[in-house]
Structure formats: structure tokens, C-alpha cells
Design an enzyme around this catalytic site. Structure first.
Site, PDB file in Angstrom:
ATOM      1  N   CYS A  59       3.746  -5.972   8.694  1.00 48.24           N
ATOM      2  CA  CYS A  59       3.271  -5.512   7.224  1.00 48.24           C
ATOM      3  C   CYS A  59       3.165  -3.906   7.028  1.00 48.24           C
ATOM      4  O   CYS A  59       1.333  -4.266   8.245  1.00 48.24           O
ATOM      5  CB  CYS A  59       2.074  -6.820   7.118  1.00 48.24           C
ATOM      6  SG  CYS A  59       1.582  -6.079   5.127  1.00 48.24           S
TER       7      CYS A  59
ATOM      8  N   CYS B 129      -1.424  -4.380   6.372  1.00 51.27           N
ATOM      9  CA  CYS B 129      -2.405  -4.340   7.320  1.00 51.27           C
ATOM     10  C   CYS B 129      -2.041  -3.858   8.492  1.00 51.27           C
ATOM     11  O   CYS B 129      -3.163  -3.510   9.116  1.00 51.27           O
ATOM     12  CB  CYS B 129      -1.204  -6.076   8.132  1.00 51.27           C
ATOM     13  SG  CYS B 129      -1.574  -7.901   7.213  1.00 51.27           S
TER      14      CYS B 129
ATOM     15  N   ASP C 270      -3.398   5.824  -3.481  1.00 48.99           N
ATOM     16  CA  ASP C 270      -2.000   5.477  -3.278  1.00 48.99           C
ATOM     17  C   ASP C 270      -1.050   6.603  -2.892  1.00 48.99           C
ATOM     18  O   ASP C 270      -1.411   7.364  -3.705  1.00 48.99           O
ATOM     19  CB  ASP C 270      -2.306   4.654  -4.768  1.00 48.99           C
ATOM     20  CG  ASP C 270      -0.118   4.345  -4.765  1.00 48.99           C
ATOM     21  OD1 ASP C 270      -0.096   2.777  -5.000  1.00 48.99           O
ATOM     22  OD2 ASP C 270       0.839   5.019  -4.789  1.00 48.99           O
TER      23      ASP C 270
ATOM     24  N   ASN D 229       0.542  -6.658  -8.638  1.00 45.71           N
ATOM     25  CA  ASN D 229       1.301  -7.456  -9.404  1.00 45.71           C
ATOM     26  C   ASN D 229       1.819  -8.780  -8.223  1.00 45.71           C
ATOM     27  O   ASN D 229       0.990  -8.587  -6.984  1.00 45.71           O
ATOM     28  CB  ASN D 229       2.636  -6.020  -9.162  1.00 45.71           C
ATOM     29  CG  ASN D 229       2.537  -5.041 -10.167  1.00 45.71           C
ATOM     30  OD1 ASN D 229       2.173  -5.643 -11.438  1.00 45.71           O
ATOM     31  ND2 ASN D 229       2.566  -4.562  -9.388  1.00 45.71           N
TER      32      ASN D 229
ATOM     33  N   HIS E 260      -2.945  -7.135  -2.990  1.00 41.28           N
ATOM     34  CA  HIS E 260      -3.846  -5.261  -3.242  1.00 41.28           C
ATOM     35  C   HIS E 260      -4.663  -5.778  -4.710  1.00 41.28           C
ATOM     36  O   HIS E 260      -3.292  -6.523  -6.126  1.00 41.28           O
ATOM     37  CB  HIS E 260      -3.345  -4.373  -3.305  1.00 41.28           C
ATOM     38  CG  HIS E 260      -1.450  -4.295  -3.276  1.00 41.28           C
ATOM     39  ND1 HIS E 260      -0.567  -5.392  -2.906  1.00 41.28           N
ATOM     40  CD2 HIS E 260      -0.845  -3.591  -4.183  1.00 41.28           C
ATOM     41  CE1 HIS E 260       1.175  -4.861  -3.826  1.00 41.28           C
ATOM     42  NE2 HIS E 260       0.069  -3.416  -4.381  1.00 41.28           N
TER      43      HIS E 260
HETATM   44  P1  AMP Z   1       3.034  -2.573  -5.780  1.00 41.38           P
HETATM   45  O1  AMP Z   1       4.490  -2.343  -6.220  1.00 41.38           O
HETATM   46  O2  AMP Z   1       2.007  -3.005  -6.973  1.00 41.38           O
HETATM   47  O3  AMP Z   1       3.470  -3.558  -4.853  1.00 41.38           O
HETATM   48  O4  AMP Z   1       1.962  -2.034  -5.090  1.00 41.38           O
HETATM   49  C1  AMP Z   1       2.301  -0.930  -3.492  1.00 41.38           C
HETATM   50  C2  AMP Z   1       1.641   0.335  -3.788  1.00 41.38           C
HETATM   51  O5  AMP Z   1       1.267   0.608  -2.610  1.00 41.38           O
HETATM   52  C3  AMP Z   1       2.625   1.020  -4.739  1.00 41.38           C
HETATM   53  O6  AMP Z   1       1.516   1.888  -5.805  1.00 41.38           O
HETATM   54  C4  AMP Z   1       2.892   2.482  -3.922  1.00 41.38           C
HETATM   55  O7  AMP Z   1       3.048   3.727  -4.049  1.00 41.38           O
HETATM   56  C5  AMP Z   1       1.693   1.998  -2.900  1.00 41.38           C
HETATM   57  N1  AMP Z   1       2.117   2.552  -1.385  1.00 41.38           N
HETATM   58  C6  AMP Z   1       3.146   2.514  -0.927  1.00 41.38           C
HETATM   59  N2  AMP Z   1       2.865   2.529   0.055  1.00 41.38           N
HETATM   60  C7  AMP Z   1       1.013   3.360   0.959  1.00 41.38           C
HETATM   61  C8  AMP Z   1       0.931   3.615   1.063  1.00 41.38           C
HETATM   62  N3  AMP Z   1       1.886   4.605   3.103  1.00 41.38           N
HETATM   63  N4  AMP Z   1      -0.234   4.256   1.735  1.00 41.38           N
HETATM   64  C9  AMP Z   1      -0.877   4.094   0.216  1.00 41.38           C
HETATM   65  N5  AMP Z   1      -0.084   3.629  -0.266  1.00 41.38           N
HETATM   66  C10 AMP Z   1       0.841   3.425  -0.584  1.00 41.38           C
HETATM   67 ZN    ZN Z   2      -0.789  -7.520   5.575  1.00 43.26          ZN
END
Ligand code: AMP
Ligand code: ZN
Length: 116
Positions: free
Chosen positions: A6, A9, A32, A87, A100
Site C-alpha cells: 500500500c 502505508c 497531496d 472518497n 484518507h
Molecule cells: P483519491 O482519489 O481520493 O484516492 O485521492 C488520492 C490522492 O492521493 C490524489 O489526490 C493523489 O494526487 C494523491 N497521491 C497519490 N500518490 C501520492 C504521493 N506519493 N504523495 C502524495 N499524494 C499522493
Molecule cells: Zn495502507
């Protein structure tokens, strides 16, 4: 409990770098990587839950949502306002399946009607 494969994680364990905004024993808040707003911070529990509908214990939910005000204060968006969202699964376009909460702010948003 954490999950080996994950992404969040791995961020919680520090195996993948992140820009930390706030941390305590139960949660981590970090920027983000692809911000949709001037302020876009994610809050995760350090333990793995797929999403908010994954039998998350009340104390974990309390820790995650308790961090919202702290993050909003740190990011300076309390007075003007901000949006908090989580979400869950496909219809909401959840892409990372570790619970998250997004904290979004720093500019005017629309009224949040998802049909718009
Ligand atoms: P969701 O679409 O609600 O699952 O949001 C996932 C979020 O995680 C998105 O806004 C991505 O831009 C963000 N995300 C993905 N990978 C990373 C990362 N390595 N560091 C920070 N944010 C991330
Ligand atoms: Zn996790």
C-alpha cells in the site's frame, strides 16, 4: 496494522517521502502530490483501512477527523474556509485504497454539487 503493497502505508512508515504537515501517534498529514487547490493536504491513519467504510474504529476516526482542524490551522484556511472529503470506492473515484481525508482550500470552490 499495515499493508505491504500500500502506497500510503509506505508513506506512513517513511519508506516513500512526503511533505509532512502534521503528525501524531495515530495519523500523518502530508501534501497531496498533485494538488487540486492552493491548499491540498491528505490526512491518513497510520494503520491501514481501505476507506471510511472499512470498519474503522471510532478512535481512529476521531484521530483522523480531529487532525482536520489542526491541518486547517497550520495551512491558514480556517477563516476563509475549506472543504473536507473522503472518497470511497469506484463511484467516488477513490484511487488510493488507504483511508484518507482531503483538506482543500486557499481559493473559492463551487457549491459542491457533484452533478455540476
Ligand atoms: P483519491 O482519489 O481520493 O484516492 O485521492 C488520492 C490522492 O492521493 C490524489 O489526490 C493523489 O494526487 C494523491 N497521491 C497519490 N500518490 C501520492 C504521493 N506519493 N504523495 C502524495 N499524494 C499522493
Ligand atoms: Zn495502507
Amino acid at each position: 496494522m499495515q499493508k505491504d503493497d500500500c502506497l500510503f502505508c509506505k508513506i506512513a512508515k517513511g519508506e516513500i517521502p512526503s511533505t509532512v504537515v502534521y503528525e501524531d501517534e495515530a495519523v500523518l498529514a502530508f501534501e497531496d502530490i498533485n494538488p487540486m487547490m492552493p491548499v491540498h493536504t491528505l490526512i491518513i491513519p497510520k494503520d491501514h483501512y481501505d476507506n471510511i467504510a472499512d470498519n474503522v474504529p471510532a478512535d481512529t476516526l476521531g484521530a483522523v477527523f480531529g487532525a482536520v482542524q489542526k491541518v486547517a490551522e497550520i495551512k491558514g484556511v480556517v477563516a476563509d474556509g475549506f472543504r473536507t472529503l473522503a472518497n470511497t470506492n469506484d463511484h467516488s473515484c477513490q484511487t488510493v485504497h488507504h483511508l484518507h481525508v482531503h483538506v482543500l482550500g486557499g481559493a473559492q470552490m463551487n457549491d459542491g454539487n457533484p452533478s455540476k
